[in-house]
Design a protein around this motif. Sequence first.
Motif, PDB file in Angstrom:
ATOM      1  N   ASP A 157      20.132  16.380  79.166  1.00 50.21           N
ATOM      2  CA  ASP A 157      19.455  15.590  78.144  1.00 50.21           C
ATOM      3  C   ASP A 157      20.464  15.285  77.032  1.00 50.21           C
ATOM      4  N   ASP A 158      20.902  14.034  76.955  1.00 45.47           N
ATOM      5  CA  ASP A 158      21.937  13.661  75.980  1.00 45.47           C
ATOM      6  C   ASP A 158      21.489  13.918  74.549  1.00 45.47           C
ATOM      7  N   GLY A 159      20.213  13.639  74.277  1.00 47.27           N
ATOM      8  CA  GLY A 159      19.687  13.841  72.923  1.00 47.27           C
ATOM      9  C   GLY A 159      19.763  15.303  72.512  1.00 47.27           C
ATOM     10  N   ALA A 160      19.428  16.193  73.446  1.00 51.81           N
ATOM     11  CA  ALA A 160      19.470  17.632  73.154  1.00 51.81           C
ATOM     12  C   ALA A 160      20.910  18.082  72.935  1.00 51.81           C
ATOM     13  N   ALA A 161      21.826  17.550  73.746  1.00 46.85           N
ATOM     14  CA  ALA A 161      23.240  17.926  73.589  1.00 46.85           C
ATOM     15  C   ALA A 161      23.757  17.476  72.224  1.00 46.85           C
TER      16      ALA A 161
END
Length: 207
Positions: A157-161
């Motif tokens: 999940d790019d947003g979480a990263a």
Amino acid sequence: MSNSENKAGSYAIVGFGKIGQALAKAFARKGIEVSVATTRDPKSFASDAAAIGPGIIPTTLAEAVKADVIFLAVRFESHPDVAKALPSWQGKTIVDVTNAYGVPPEKMGGLPSARFVAQAFTCGKLVKGFNHLIAAILEQDPAVHGGKRVVFLASDDDGAATEIGALAENLGFAPVKLGKLSEGGLLVQARGNSWGQLIFQDLVKFD
């Protein structure tokens, strides 16, 4: 409702062994409040938490998992017990700091360890990170020789990263994203009798 629940972006560390305490020290250094929990009564580790700093709040597991971001700093084998604390982890970001060293790959269905952990946290967003350094290094001030100590992050999940990358920066670290759990995640995982290539690499980034 306690104050910590009203704040935008609340943090918790589950597990208060060497790694959990090293993470707590990183939060304390920057004056960022964080809840800490284990499966034990909070009274049993309250003095250890107080010794680190006033913003390290001992609490129960049930309270800790109300946070938006939960650092999973328990033994790898214990992660399913933590996952049972909530029926759904929707809207939560879990930072997997566990290492599955000594756990046979077949016990994880052949999956990368972080993907195996992610399965337990239904609907949650999992970021593998902060796990590649030993506690004695992780607990030190990340400002080193004019640079910043690197922490590696991998997530599907790019947003979480990005969210955990921003937190890592707030804590004084230099986040380096490695891509997805089945790609970069393999560089920072332990499974069976092998360590990923980046495990124990104590790197410093200079601007």
